[in-house]
Design a protein around this motif. Structure first.
Motif, PDB file in Angstrom:
ATOM      1  N   ASP A  43     -12.834   3.250  10.295  1.00  0.00           N
ATOM      2  CA  ASP A  43     -11.712   2.706   9.538  1.00  0.00           C
ATOM      3  C   ASP A  43     -11.318   1.346  10.100  1.00  0.00           C
ATOM      4  O   ASP A  43     -11.378   1.122  11.311  1.00  0.00           O
ATOM      5  CB  ASP A  43     -10.487   3.624   9.634  1.00  0.00           C
ATOM      6  N   VAL A  44     -10.910   0.465   9.222  1.00  0.00           N
ATOM      7  CA  VAL A  44     -10.334  -0.812   9.632  1.00  0.00           C
ATOM      8  C   VAL A  44      -8.816  -0.614   9.671  1.00  0.00           C
ATOM      9  O   VAL A  44      -8.223  -0.116   8.705  1.00  0.00           O
ATOM     10  CB  VAL A  44     -10.694  -1.937   8.638  1.00  0.00           C
ATOM     11  N   ILE A  45      -8.202  -0.983  10.779  1.00  0.00           N
ATOM     12  CA  ILE A  45      -6.746  -0.908  10.909  1.00  0.00           C
ATOM     13  C   ILE A  45      -6.251  -2.277  11.330  1.00  0.00           C
ATOM     14  O   ILE A  45      -6.729  -2.842  12.325  1.00  0.00           O
ATOM     15  CB  ILE A  45      -6.312   0.168  11.921  1.00  0.00           C
ATOM     16  N   THR A  46      -5.311  -2.819  10.545  1.00  0.00           N
ATOM     17  CA  THR A  46      -4.763  -4.152  10.831  1.00  0.00           C
ATOM     18  C   THR A  46      -3.247  -4.123  10.806  1.00  0.00           C
ATOM     19  O   THR A  46      -2.635  -3.320  10.097  1.00  0.00           O
ATOM     20  CB  THR A  46      -5.252  -5.196   9.810  1.00  0.00           C
ATOM     21  N   LEU A  47      -2.648  -5.010  11.580  1.00  0.00           N
ATOM     22  CA  LEU A  47      -1.221  -5.296  11.514  1.00  0.00           C
ATOM     23  C   LEU A  47      -1.089  -6.563  10.690  1.00  0.00           C
ATOM     24  O   LEU A  47      -1.739  -7.573  10.993  1.00  0.00           O
ATOM     25  CB  LEU A  47      -0.644  -5.521  12.910  1.00  0.00           C
ATOM     26  N   ASN A  48      -0.251  -6.523   9.641  1.00  0.00           N
ATOM     27  CA  ASN A  48      -0.124  -7.637   8.701  1.00  0.00           C
ATOM     28  C   ASN A  48       1.313  -8.133   8.651  1.00  0.00           C
ATOM     29  O   ASN A  48       2.227  -7.339   8.430  1.00  0.00           O
ATOM     30  CB  ASN A  48      -0.548  -7.169   7.295  1.00  0.00           C
ATOM     31  N   ILE A  49       1.492  -9.421   8.838  1.00  0.00           N
ATOM     32  CA  ILE A  49       2.798 -10.068   8.733  1.00  0.00           C
ATOM     33  C   ILE A  49       2.723 -10.979   7.519  1.00  0.00           C
ATOM     34  O   ILE A  49       2.017 -11.984   7.533  1.00  0.00           O
ATOM     35  CB  ILE A  49       3.132 -10.861  10.010  1.00  0.00           C
ATOM     36  N   VAL A  50       3.418 -10.585   6.456  1.00  0.00           N
ATOM     37  CA  VAL A  50       3.274 -11.244   5.159  1.00  0.00           C
ATOM     38  C   VAL A  50       4.589 -11.911   4.752  1.00  0.00           C
ATOM     39  O   VAL A  50       5.636 -11.263   4.741  1.00  0.00           O
ATOM     40  CB  VAL A  50       2.858 -10.221   4.074  1.00  0.00           C
ATOM     41  N   GLU A  51       4.515 -13.176   4.406  1.00  0.00           N
ATOM     42  CA  GLU A  51       5.639 -13.919   3.848  1.00  0.00           C
ATOM     43  C   GLU A  51       5.426 -14.048   2.347  1.00  0.00           C
ATOM     44  O   GLU A  51       4.354 -14.448   1.903  1.00  0.00           O
ATOM     45  CB  GLU A  51       5.715 -15.325   4.457  1.00  0.00           C
ATOM     46  N   GLY A  52       6.413 -13.708   1.544  1.00  0.00           N
ATOM     47  CA  GLY A  52       6.307 -13.904   0.098  1.00  0.00           C
ATOM     48  C   GLY A  52       5.539 -12.810  -0.605  1.00  0.00           C
ATOM     49  O   GLY A  52       5.487 -11.666  -0.159  1.00  0.00           O
ATOM     50  N   THR A  53       4.909 -13.170  -1.710  1.00  0.00           N
ATOM     51  CA  THR A  53       4.241 -12.190  -2.558  1.00  0.00           C
ATOM     52  C   THR A  53       2.723 -12.198  -2.370  1.00  0.00           C
ATOM     53  O   THR A  53       2.138 -13.187  -1.922  1.00  0.00           O
ATOM     54  CB  THR A  53       4.517 -12.457  -4.053  1.00  0.00           C
ATOM     55  N   LEU A  54       2.129 -11.069  -2.736  1.00  0.00           N
ATOM     56  CA  LEU A  54       0.681 -10.926  -2.831  1.00  0.00           C
ATOM     57  C   LEU A  54       0.387 -10.654  -4.301  1.00  0.00           C
ATOM     58  O   LEU A  54       0.879  -9.678  -4.867  1.00  0.00           O
ATOM     59  CB  LEU A  54       0.180  -9.729  -2.016  1.00  0.00           C
ATOM     60  N   ASP A  55      -0.369 -11.521  -4.931  1.00  0.00           N
ATOM     61  CA  ASP A  55      -0.790 -11.310  -6.313  1.00  0.00           C
ATOM     62  C   ASP A  55      -2.232 -10.821  -6.290  1.00  0.00           C
ATOM     63  O   ASP A  55      -3.130 -11.527  -5.822  1.00  0.00           O
ATOM     64  CB  ASP A  55      -0.708 -12.611  -7.118  1.00  0.00           C
ATOM     65  N   TYR A  56      -2.459  -9.596  -6.796  1.00  0.00           N
ATOM     66  CA  TYR A  56      -3.800  -9.029  -6.858  1.00  0.00           C
ATOM     67  C   TYR A  56      -4.439  -9.497  -8.148  1.00  0.00           C
ATOM     68  O   TYR A  56      -3.820  -9.468  -9.213  1.00  0.00           O
ATOM     69  CB  TYR A  56      -3.734  -7.509  -6.774  1.00  0.00           C
ATOM     70  N   LEU A  57      -5.684  -9.922  -8.061  1.00  0.00           N
ATOM     71  CA  LEU A  57      -6.352 -10.596  -9.170  1.00  0.00           C
ATOM     72  C   LEU A  57      -7.469  -9.760  -9.773  1.00  0.00           C
ATOM     73  O   LEU A  57      -8.234  -9.108  -9.051  1.00  0.00           O
ATOM     74  CB  LEU A  57      -6.919 -11.936  -8.687  1.00  0.00           C
ATOM     75  N   GLY A  58      -7.563  -9.814 -11.093  1.00  0.00           N
ATOM     76  CA  GLY A  58      -8.655  -9.166 -11.813  1.00  0.00           C
ATOM     77  C   GLY A  58      -9.900 -10.019 -11.804  1.00  0.00           C
ATOM     78  O   GLY A  58      -9.930 -11.110 -11.218  1.00  0.00           O
ATOM     79  N   GLU A  59     -10.924  -9.551 -12.493  1.00  0.00           N
ATOM     80  CA  GLU A  59     -12.215 -10.248 -12.507  1.00  0.00           C
ATOM     81  C   GLU A  59     -12.139 -11.663 -13.063  1.00  0.00           C
ATOM     82  O   GLU A  59     -12.932 -12.523 -12.702  1.00  0.00           O
ATOM     83  CB  GLU A  59     -13.224  -9.434 -13.320  1.00  0.00           C
ATOM     84  N   ASN A  60     -11.186 -11.913 -13.942  1.00  0.00           N
ATOM     85  CA  ASN A  60     -11.050 -13.238 -14.548  1.00  0.00           C
ATOM     86  C   ASN A  60      -9.912 -14.052 -13.930  1.00  0.00           C
ATOM     87  O   ASN A  60      -9.456 -15.022 -14.524  1.00  0.00           O
ATOM     88  CB  ASN A  60     -10.842 -13.101 -16.061  1.00  0.00           C
ATOM     89  N   GLY A  61      -9.446 -13.627 -12.753  1.00  0.00           N
ATOM     90  CA  GLY A  61      -8.387 -14.356 -12.066  1.00  0.00           C
ATOM     91  C   GLY A  61      -6.983 -14.017 -12.536  1.00  0.00           C
ATOM     92  O   GLY A  61      -6.017 -14.591 -12.048  1.00  0.00           O
ATOM     93  N   GLU A  62      -6.868 -13.061 -13.468  1.00  0.00           N
ATOM     94  CA  GLU A  62      -5.551 -12.676 -13.971  1.00  0.00           C
ATOM     95  C   GLU A  62      -4.834 -11.792 -12.943  1.00  0.00           C
ATOM     96  O   GLU A  62      -5.471 -11.062 -12.187  1.00  0.00           O
ATOM     97  CB  GLU A  62      -5.673 -11.953 -15.319  1.00  0.00           C
ATOM     98  N   ILE A  63      -3.514 -11.870 -12.900  1.00  0.00           N
ATOM     99  CA  ILE A  63      -2.724 -11.046 -11.984  1.00  0.00           C
ATOM    100  C   ILE A  63      -2.670  -9.627 -12.542  1.00  0.00           C
ATOM    101  O   ILE A  63      -2.222  -9.402 -13.665  1.00  0.00           O
ATOM    102  CB  ILE A  63      -1.300 -11.619 -11.812  1.00  0.00           C
ATOM    103  N   ILE A  64      -3.174  -8.665 -11.751  1.00  0.00           N
ATOM    104  CA  ILE A  64      -3.168  -7.268 -12.176  1.00  0.00           C
ATOM    105  C   ILE A  64      -2.085  -6.455 -11.472  1.00  0.00           C
ATOM    106  O   ILE A  64      -1.722  -5.374 -11.926  1.00  0.00           O
ATOM    107  CB  ILE A  64      -4.547  -6.607 -11.978  1.00  0.00           C
TER     108      ILE A  64
END
Length: 155
Positions: free
Chosen positions: A105-126
């Protein structure tokens, strides 16, 4: 001179990841929400991704710092591999596709500022995540499982 109330407001806040549940994320990936900051929009999570799993491509509106605790992973768009002890700094405006490598398993600690936009195959926000959506997922999971949530917004 500060009074006792001012000093208490500045006290350090301790969070033990062992006291927090793993929340379903994408597929078999899971996260633990350590902190959600409604003032700055920052969130801190521990992410666990099964070996070989690829997460959706995503775009960051703010900076992200990722510390690899266990395993190895990379971005499909880059030629480096992050291993235990490595730090990855992701500038605001960056886009990439994470993939777990190896047989653990990969385990990471993530410090995130703002939003994460997940993208579809055509770059659209899903899908979109931020401190509020992570906090909502945490509270919803705790309610469904009968777990008393920790106040991860507390300072």
């Amino acid at each position: 001179m500060s009074n006792a109330k001012d000093v208490a407001a500045l006290a350090a806040n301790h969070v033990s990841p062992d006291d927090l549940p793993w929340i379903p994320y994408f597929g078999d990936a899971k996260f633990k929400l350590l902190k959600a900051n409604p003032v700055t929009g920052q969130n801190l999570t521990i992410l666990k991704v099964p070996p070989g799993m690829q997460l959706p491509a995503h775009f960051h509106s703010g900076t992200v710092i990722v510390y690899t605790i266990q395993g190895s992973w990379r971005y499909l768009e880059d030629d480096w591999i992050s291993r235990a002890g490595d730090i990855v700094y992701e500038p605001a405006g960056s886009k990439h596709t994470p993939q777990g490598l190896g047989d653990e398993d990969v385990i990471t600690l993530n410090i995130v500022e703002g939003t994460l936009d997940y993208l579809g195959e055509n770059g659209e926000i899903i899908a979109r995540d931020n401190w509020e959506s992570f906090l909502k997922r945490y509270h919803d999971y705790c309610a469904a499982e009968g777990i008393e949530p920790t106040d991860v917004t507390k300072f």
